[in-house]
Design a protein around this motif. Sequence first.
Motif: not given
Length: 377
Positions: A273-281
Amino acid sequence: MSKIGVAVVGTGFGQKVHLPGFQTHHRTEVVAVYHRNLDKAQAIATAHNIPYACNSIADIVAIPQVAGVSISTPPFLHFEMAKTVLEAGKHLLLEKPTALTANEARELYRLANSESQTQAIATMDFEFRFIPAWQMLAELLAAGYVGEKRLIKIDWLVSGRADATRPWNWYAQKERGGGVLGATGSHVFDYISWLFGPVQRLSGQLITGISARPDPNDSGNLKPVDADDSCTLMLELAGGTPCQVCLSSVTYQGRGHWVEIYGSKGTLVLGSDNQQDYVHGFRLWGSQAGEPLAEIKIPQRLEFPQVYPDGRIAPFVRVVDRWVEAIDAGKSLIPSLKEGVYSQLLMDLTQESNATGTWVDVPNLDKFLGVSSTVDS
């Protein structure tokens, strides 16, 4: 082994991801940088101790120390730039989407594989193949964790362009390759092929929810937007498995990026659900025999040896690993331009389906390319 001299073409994503990725990698050395404004190219070169700065691709490929070129410019520039690189016999690392049309992508593929051409190795930056949680998902699917697949559901809902005051630029223009289909759908089509196999037919709808944006070059006056910012897809995969896809870049508090696979033996859910980084999380959950979903630990052997504040750099370094491996072997390895052509072909067919309001059959990729199935580059 000897260093590979690389030129970075494109200084947005290129400066944020490609440049640090190449500078981190033990086999690559950034020797040149391109920007259409020579002063800006020179400023970037000075800041990063890069020997050459250029404002033309012809000048880039003429530099003897440049063995390979990475291209991360807007999509409407990809074809001509990549063609110049390949015609010069330089290795190519190309950002998605491959080009503006499947025919352009096919021409690049044929050029890279032409017998009359100096062997140039071409790689596509399809990063999701190299993210640990995704690699674990691929292993579980290959081992038959879910059994016979009954339904695949993919959501990629983010808010990056939800603000209607975000300025009008190339991303707002369909003819320049703008829109969520090119930005995220190109990735989705590649990983569907990787994880689940070929698509037999598809039905797609493209939506432009924000129809005008302020033009910063025209006193902020509103300018029409004709590129899509949301997309819904139904795909029928080989064997008849249904796959539902929903993409959007204008969803405030969108759920992020999720892949759900439901089968006869179990379920796998991958998501972030990371909206800032499409790889992390990204995390992975699984269930078999109707048991509750439980998180699946990603084994250390798949984890990145190093992570960075910008999550995109670590998988990009793995893409560079594959590129270097292919250059050393003298043979393109997956993901190559062949995978780039397939992603672009599915994008074209989505546009066709949206225009006609019908299901569209997907041709065999080797037949579309005019090659035997033994050719893998």
